[in-house]
Design a protein around this motif. Structure first.
Motif, short mmCIF file in Angstrom:
data_model
loop_
_atom_site.label_atom_id
_atom_site.label_comp_id
_atom_site.label_asym_id
_atom_site.label_seq_id
_atom_site.Cartn_x
_atom_site.Cartn_y
_atom_site.Cartn_z
N UNK A 298 -4.23 -13.09 -4.30
CA UNK A 298 -5.63 -12.66 -4.29
C UNK A 298 -6.36 -13.19 -5.52
N UNK A 299 -5.83 -12.82 -6.69
CA UNK A 299 -6.51 -13.17 -7.94
C UNK A 299 -5.47 -13.09 -9.07
N UNK A 300 -5.17 -14.23 -9.67
CA UNK A 300 -4.05 -14.28 -10.62
C UNK A 300 -4.31 -13.43 -11.86
N UNK A 301 -5.58 -13.42 -12.32
CA UNK A 301 -5.87 -12.58 -13.51
C UNK A 301 -5.66 -11.11 -13.20
N UNK A 302 -6.10 -10.71 -12.01
CA UNK A 302 -5.94 -9.30 -11.62
C UNK A 302 -4.45 -8.95 -11.52
N UNK A 303 -3.68 -9.85 -10.95
CA UNK A 303 -2.24 -9.59 -10.81
C UNK A 303 -1.59 -9.49 -12.19
N UNK A 304 -1.97 -10.41 -13.10
CA UNK A 304 -1.36 -10.40 -14.44
C UNK A 304 -1.63 -9.05 -15.12
N UNK A 305 -2.85 -8.58 -15.03
CA UNK A 305 -3.19 -7.31 -15.69
C UNK A 305 -2.49 -6.14 -14.97
N UNK A 306 -2.45 -6.21 -13.63
CA UNK A 306 -1.78 -5.14 -12.87
C UNK A 306 -0.30 -5.05 -13.24
N UNK A 307 0.35 -6.22 -13.37
CA UNK A 307 1.78 -6.22 -13.73
C UNK A 307 1.98 -5.64 -15.12
N UNK A 308 1.08 -6.03 -16.05
CA UNK A 308 1.18 -5.47 -17.41
C UNK A 308 1.12 -3.95 -17.35
N UNK A 309 0.21 -3.47 -16.53
CA UNK A 309 0.04 -2.03 -16.45
C UNK A 309 1.25 -1.35 -15.79
N UNK A 310 1.86 -2.02 -14.82
CA UNK A 310 3.10 -1.46 -14.25
C UNK A 310 4.15 -1.37 -15.37
N UNK A 311 4.23 -2.43 -16.18
CA UNK A 311 5.19 -2.45 -17.29
C UNK A 311 4.93 -1.29 -18.25
N UNK A 312 3.63 -1.07 -18.57
CA UNK A 312 3.30 0.01 -19.50
C UNK A 312 3.64 1.37 -18.90
N UNK A 313 3.36 1.53 -17.59
CA UNK A 313 3.67 2.81 -16.93
C UNK A 313 5.18 3.07 -16.93
N UNK A 314 5.96 2.00 -16.75
CA UNK A 314 7.43 2.16 -16.76
C UNK A 314 7.89 2.55 -18.16
N UNK A 315 7.35 1.85 -19.18
CA UNK A 315 7.77 2.19 -20.56
C UNK A 315 7.41 3.62 -20.88
N UNK A 316 6.20 4.02 -20.47
CA UNK A 316 5.79 5.40 -20.77
C UNK A 316 6.74 6.39 -20.09
#
Ligand SMILES: Cc1ncc(COP(=O)(O)O)c(C=O)c1O
Length: 374
Positions: free
Chosen positions: A339-357
Motif C-alpha cells: 500500500x505505502x512503504x512509509x506507512x508500513x515502516x512506521x507501523x512495523x516500528x510501532x508493532x516493535x514498540x508495542x512488543x517491547x512494552x
C-alpha cells in the motif's frame, strides 16, 4: 437458522482502519487519472452485456489462454466464489476446505448448508498442502475441494505438481477443485499459469481487486467449463441481473494496461517485503514463515494474547493488523504489504514498540510475582 453473515467482513469494514493500517491484503489504489482511458468513450448503459460484456470476457480469456465461453463475469472474487460454490454444492454435500482459511469462503459454504470438512496446512510444514491429508478426508460424498493459491493468510504458493495431485483425488470421487487465485499474480517471476488448465475438474476464481490496485472496479471472474459457466451465469440472474457497465468499460481499459499496473504494484510490494523480512529477523517474539511472493505475512506472537496485543496496538499505537482469529489461528496476525512503504515502516516500528512494552510489563510482573513469593 442458516448462517447468513461474515464476522471477518464486518470487522474489516468497521474495525480495521487505523493511521498505520497494516490490516490490508491488496495493493494501494491505482489513480484513475493515470489509467490511459478516454473518458469520452465511457457510457452508462450497455447493450448485449446481460451475461457478460464480450470485450471484457475476451480480455479475461486472452490473459488466461482460455475460451471466452469459459469466463463468467462477477462482482469481485467474493461473488465469484459465491457463484462457483452455489452452482456446484447442494445442501449436505461434503466440501473440503483448507485450514487456516479466508473466513468468507467458510461463511458461504455454511450459508449453502454444505457439510464442511477441513484439511490442515501446518506452520511446521511451511503452511504447505499435504495431499495425504486431503486423501484421508475425501469420500464419495465429497463434491468440492477448495483452496486459495496464493494462500490467504500466509501467501504460500502451492506448486503445480501438488495441484495436479489434488485434481487426481477430486477426479477419483467426481468432485471439483475450486482454486481462488486472487493473489496468484503477486508471484512476479515465473508466474504460474492458472490451474484451470490442469483438468476439467478445476474451477478458478479471481479478480483485479488485490494485485492491480483497481479494487473499486469490482472486476472479478470465474473460469469453468462452458456448461458449468452457463449454470453460473443463470444463477447470477438471481443476484445481480446485469453488470455495472461503466465498470466493465474501465475494466477493459485496465486489462489493456495490466502490465504497468502490476509493475507499479510490484515495486511497492518488494520494498515492503524487505522491510517485513528485516523486521521479523529482529523480533524474537514473533515467528513467521517467510514467503517470496504475495501481499501478506502471517506472524505468530510467541508470548501473550494476540487479540489483546492487537487491541493495544490499535488504541495506543494507532496501528492495525488482522487478528488471526478470523483465520481460526488466534495466536497469529496478518500484516499487509503493497500500500505505502512509509506507512508500513512506521507501523512495523510501532508493532516493535508495542512488543517491547509488553515484554517489559511481563518482566516487571514476573519480578513482582517472584518478590511476592519470597
Ligand atoms: C482469498 C480471497 N478471496 C476473495 C477475496 C475477496 O476479493 P474481492 O475483493 O475481489 O471480492 C479476498 C479478499 O480479501 C481474499 O483474500
Amino acid at each position: 437458522m442458516r448462517h447468513k453473515h461474515s464476522d471477518y467482513m464486518n470487522w474489516s469494514k468497521t474495525q480495521s482502519g487505523a493511521r498505520f493500517n497494516l490490516a490490508t491484503s491488496g495493493v494501494g489504489p491505482f489513480p484513475l487519472r493515470e489509467l490511459p482511458v478516454n473518458l469520452d468513450t465511457l457510457e452508462i448503459n450497455g447493450s448485449d452485456n446481460g451475461y457478460g460484456y464480450l470485450p471484457l470476457q475476451k480480455a479475461i480469456a486472452a490473459r488466461h489462454g482460455v475460451d471466452p465461453g469459459c469466463v463468467v463475469e462477477s462482482a469481485g472474487t467474493s461473488m465469484a466464489n459465491h457463484l462457483a460454490m452455489a452452482s456446484i454444492i447442494e445442501p449436505g454435500d461434503e466440501v473440503l476446505i483448507e485450514h487456516p482459511a479466508y473466513g468468507p469462503i467458510l461463511d458461504v459454504a455454511h450459508y449453502l448448508e454444505a457439510n464442511v470438512k477441513r484439511f490442515t496446512r501446518t506452520e511446521e510444514n511451511g503452511w504447505a498442502i499435504d495431499t495425504e491429508e486431503i486423501r484421508r478426508f475425501v469420500t464419495p460424498k465429497t463434491r468440492l475441494i477448495m483452496i486459495t493459491n496464493l494462500h490467504n493468510p500466509t501467501s504460500v504458493l502451492t506448486p503445480e505438481p501438488i495441484l495436479r495431485e489434488i485434481g487426481d483425488i477430486a477426479r477419483s470421487v467426481g468432485a471439483f477443485v475450486l482454486v481462488d487465485e486472487v493473489y496468484l499474480d503477486a508471484v512476479y517471476e515465473n508466474t504460474p499459469r492458472t490451474s484451470f488448465h490442469l483438468g476439467p475438474e478445476f474451477v478458478v476464481t479471481s479478480s483485479l481487486t488485490k494485485v492491480y490496485g483497481v479494487s473499486g472496479l469490482r472486476c472479478g471472474w470465474i473460469l469453468a467449463q462452458p456448461a458449468l459457466a452457463w449454470k453460473m451465469r443463470r444463477l447470477n440472474d438471481l443476484y445481480s441481473a446485469t453488470p455495472v457497465h461503466p465498470g466493465e468499460l474501465l475494466s477493459v481499459a485496465a486489462f489493456q494496461h495490466l502490465d504497468p499496473l502490476r509493475e507499479r504494484a510490484r515495486r511497492i510490494v518488494e520494498a515492503d517485503r524487505k522491510l517485513v523480512r528485516d523486521f521479523l529477523k529482529q523480533q524474537s517474539s514473533l515467528f513467521a514463515v517467510s514467503t517470496e511472493w504475495g501481499t501478506t505475512s502471517f506472524p505468530r506472537l510467541l508470548k501473550g494474547n494476540a487479540d489483546a496485543f492487537l487491541e493495544r496496538l490499535r488504541c495506543h499505537f494507532e496501528t492495525s493488523a488482522v487478528p488471526g482469529r478470523f483465520f481460526e489461528m488466534p495466536d497469529h496476525f496478518r500484516i499487509g504489504m503493497g500500500v505505502n512503504t512509509e506507512m508500513l515502516a512506521e507501523g512495523l516500528k510501532r508493532i516493535g514498540r508495542a512488543i517491547s512494552q509488553a515484554s517489559g510489563q511481563h518482566s516487571t510482573l514476573a519480578t513482582a510475582l517472584r518478590a511476592a513469593q519470597l
